[in-house]
Design an enzyme around this catalytic site. Structure first.
Site, PDB file in Angstrom:
ATOM      1  N   THR A   1      -1.081  -7.941  -0.297  1.00  0.00           N
ATOM      2  CA  THR A   1       0.227  -7.291  -0.223  1.00  0.00           C
ATOM      3  C   THR A   1       1.281  -8.299   0.239  1.00  0.00           C
ATOM      4  O   THR A   1       0.952  -9.325   0.827  1.00  0.00           O
ATOM      5  CB  THR A   1       0.196  -6.128   0.789  1.00  0.00           C
TER       6      THR A   1
ATOM      7  N   ILE B   1       0.827  -1.202   0.000  1.00  0.00           N
ATOM      8  CA  ILE B   1       0.000   0.000   0.000  1.00  0.00           C
ATOM      9  C   ILE B   1       0.860   1.251   0.000  1.00  0.00           C
ATOM     10  O   ILE B   1       0.530   2.248  -0.651  1.00  0.00           O
ATOM     11  CB  ILE B   1      -0.958  -0.041   1.209  1.00  0.00           C
TER      12      ILE B   1
ATOM     13  N   TYR C   1      -0.927  -7.206  17.042  1.00  0.00           N
ATOM     14  CA  TYR C   1      -1.079  -6.287  15.913  1.00  0.00           C
ATOM     15  C   TYR C   1      -2.405  -5.534  16.017  1.00  0.00           C
ATOM     16  O   TYR C   1      -2.452  -4.305  15.837  1.00  0.00           O
ATOM     17  CB  TYR C   1      -1.021  -7.093  14.613  1.00  0.00           C
TER      18      TYR C   1
END
Length: 318
Positions: free
Chosen positions: A234, A52, A201
């Site tokens: 990604t 990104i 996370y």
């Protein structure tokens, strides 16, 4: 994390965070929002050599912006720069090698950058999801060090420079995964219980959203926002979540789809007219909590988060 939160979140994700979710949302986009000449405006993008971050850098360079790629890997950063310059025909693309998990490196970069460059927009995109517990050389848990402490130090260190700019903005790439977490301010570095990288996370991403809200209330001259890029295909997702990637790869967004709202928040006039401090998904401000999820923190806990980060940041300041 409650079963309720995770179940509601996954159903929501299948509807909204996938490629088809983006395509449905994009029908409402005003394509003219991104018709902007960025000549003379300076953008700092962390984690910009892939995914990104790189897709965002491409879009900004294409529109004439000055692009500063803040990356950990020199070789990959140089490759990204060459690709962006070639496609955009914009020579104003610069590489800065910084490990965002090193508080000292982040401080040093921010202080040296401010002395010799202007900045209009900071895009906090760098992140990691380390699934085995790992400490940095400074003794900080790796996910927290990169996602939260590094972001905190870079943003706060660049705030004085941002305040000198016209229409300054800070965009932090968070994650919808934060919706499954209530911040645990008493265990910011995941030291209690069994370590779970995915949950660490998600905690970090919740912390980023809270920080964005606090910065917005404290620094009115700057427009702050956080956002969820959706589930994008990604390199980071492939590496950190291989099982999820294998099951969902045909439904995942492209990198440019994931970057669309970052770019919109960074350059469009309509985005800067939104209230500061909001959380966005597909160019729309969205709630930061699931219904009935009991994930809100007290104002005292949010204040404590910032106080702890300020103490840690000061500890590692050169």
């Amino acid at each position: 994390m409650s079963f309720y939160r995770s179940a509601v979140w996954f159903v929501k994700g299948l509807q909204e965070y996938t490629k088809s979710g983006y395509e449905a949302a994009a029908k409402q986009f005003n394509t003219g929002d991104l018709d902007v000449n960025l000549s003379g405006r300076s953008f700092v993008i962390t984690g910009a050599n892939s995914g990104i971050g790189k897709a965002t850098a491409h879009e900004i360079a294409k529109r004439g912006g000055i692009v500063h790629l803040v990356c950990r890997n020199k070789e990959l950063a140089q490759e990204a720069k060459e690709e962006i310059v070639e496609h955009s025909k914009n020579q104003n693309v610069h590489v800065h090698i910084v490990d965002m998990s090193s508080a000292r490196q982040v401080w040093e970069f921010a202080e040296s950058f401010s002395k010799s460059n202007s900045i209009h927009v900071l895009i906090n995109n760098a992140g990691c999801m380390v699934n085995q517990k790992e400490l940095t050389e400074e003794g900080v848990e790796k996910n927290f060090a990169t996602n939260t402490l590094g972001t905190f130090i870079l943003t706060t260190a660049l705030i004085p420079a941002l305040k000198q700019a016209q229409d300054p903005r800070v965009i932090t790439v968070s994650s919808g995964g934060m919706l499954v977490q209530k911040m645990n301010v008493d265990d910011l570095q995941s030291e209690k219980g069994t370590f779970d990288g995915t949950m660490a996370y998600a905690q970090n991403k919740r912390q980023q959203v809270i920080l964005t809200e606090r910065w917005a209330s404290q620094h009115k001259e700057i427009h702050f926002s956080s956002m969820h890029p959706g589930w994008a295909d990604t390199p980071a997702v492939q590496l950190s979540m291989p099982d999820f990637h294998a099951k969902m790869k045909n439904k995942l967004r492209t990198e440019s789809m994931g970057a669309d709202t970052v770019v919109w928040l960074a350059i469009s006039a309509v985005a800067s007219n939104q209230p500061s401090g909001l959380f966005f998904q597909d160019r729309m401000a969205v709630p930061t909590h699931l219904p009935l999820a009991l994930s809100r923190s007290s104002p005292a806990d949010e204040e404590k988060l910032q106080a702890i980060l300020e103490q840690l940041a000061h500890k590692f300041k050169p």
